[in-house]
Design an enzyme around this catalytic site. Structure first.
Site, PDB file in Angstrom:
ATOM      1  N   PRO A   2       0.816  -1.216   0.000  1.00 42.73           N
ATOM      2  CA  PRO A   2       0.000   0.000   0.000  1.00 42.73           C
ATOM      3  C   PRO A   2       0.852   1.270   0.000  1.00 42.73           C
ATOM      4  CG  PRO A   2      -0.857  -1.592   1.567  1.00 42.73           C
ATOM      5  CD  PRO A   2       0.467  -2.123   1.092  1.00 42.73           C
ATOM      6  N   GLU A   3       0.566   2.128  -0.975  1.00 47.85           N
ATOM      7  CA  GLU A   3       1.224   3.433  -1.056  1.00 47.85           C
ATOM      8  C   GLU A   3       0.138   4.491  -0.926  1.00 47.85           C
ATOM      9  OE1 GLU A   3       3.956   3.622  -4.381  1.00 47.85           O
ATOM     10  OE2 GLU A   3       4.447   1.493  -4.173  1.00 47.85           O
ATOM     11  N   ARG A 113       0.435 -10.797   5.785  1.00 47.21           N
ATOM     12  CA  ARG A 113       1.844 -11.059   6.042  1.00 47.21           C
ATOM     13  C   ARG A 113       2.321 -10.511   7.391  1.00 47.21           C
ATOM     14  NH1 ARG A 113       5.590 -10.165   0.873  1.00 47.21           N
ATOM     15  NH2 ARG A 113       6.950 -11.384   2.248  1.00 47.21           N
TER      16      ARG A 113
END
Length: 271
Positions: A2-3, A113
């Site tokens: 995610p950016e 993760r």
């Protein structure tokens, strides 16, 4: 990972779900190392009965100011996502943390993760790392980029990935911005001309704006379960695939250990 566009999409998902005004009644942390501050016990006991006042974003961080003058901070990590769900909905196995709300719904934090982070702090400035200007604000100017890049021998991509230079950019959107600006990621930052910096600034803004618009449309089309990860860039991220501008095979390399994709024709090593 995610950016800025993905985190902004997450912020808008929480706003559309009318999270502001709701109070947290219970915090359930399923993976203790996610909590960075305070201790796990203080975090879990410190959130209940606190009302969420708004949903903000700074760089890649989601900020939830509380009525206790504290801020609940969420960093999505590499694979994180947030949503507000009915309490009777079967919990996705990748949901690591849940936060019950006073209206009977639950805030989910998916994190397959386990690279996400959570904070509860009364001192936001000292909790967040040094962050540069928001790229979609008036603070990102050519003069600013020129000052930060001047006399720097580091690759342009490496500097853009530093959150203290520009907040919210990551590997994907740095590659996209440099591709659109026809700048090779390995070029020395200090060697970029004023015209190149002007183009780079415009391409950063354009690539992020386009990505956010794609998420906005998808959110409208798929509500209440909008996607959290979409393909919003144009530079191919497969070596050998043709450049969409000139047809030259895309090259893959590493810049400061980060996978990087570029067109050797549109983005020559030297201007």
């Amino acid at each position: 990972m995610p950016e800025l566009p993905e985190v902004e999409n997450a912020r808008r998902i929480l706003l559309r779900a009318e999270l502001p005004g709701r109070s947290i009644t219970r915090a359930n942390v399923g993976w203790a190392p996610t909590v960075k501050l305070p201790s796990l016990e203080d975090f879990v006991l410190g959130l209940p009965l606190k009302q969420i006042l708004s949903v903000n974003r700074r760089g890649k961080y989601i900020l939830l100011p509380l009525d206790s003058d504290e801020t609940f901070i969420i960093h999505l990590g590499m694979t994180g996502g947030v949503s507000v769900q009915p309490s009777d909905r079967e919990v996705d196995p990748m949901v690591r943390h849940t936060f019950s709300l006073d209206d009977g719904r639950v805030l989910w934090f998916r994190d397959s993760r386990k690279f996400g982070h959570l904070w509860l702090t009364s001192d936001l400035p000292s909790t967040l790392p040094p962050l540069g200007p928001e790229p979609l604000s008036d603070d990102l100017t050519v003069d600013y980029l020129s000052a930060r890049f001047r006399d720097r021998n580091a690759p342009a991509k490496a500097l853009l990935l530093e959150q203290s230079v520009v907040a919210g950019l990551g590997n994907l959107y740095v590659d996209e911005s440099l591709f659109q600006a026809h700048i090779n990621p390995t070029r020395k930052a200090g060697g970029l001309t004023t015209a190149e910096l002007e183009s780079l600034k415009d391409c950063i803004v354009n690539s992020l704006t386009i990505a956010i618009a794609i998420y906005d449309r998808a959110r409208d089309e798929h509500w209440p379960d909008p996607p959290s990860a979409l393909h919003t860039w144009t530079v191919p991220r497969t070596e050998g695939e043709p450049c969409p501008k000139c047809g030259t095979p895309i090259v893959a390399l590493r810049v400061r250990a980060r996978g990087t994709f570029l067109c050797p024709s549109c983005q020559p090593p030297e201007s």
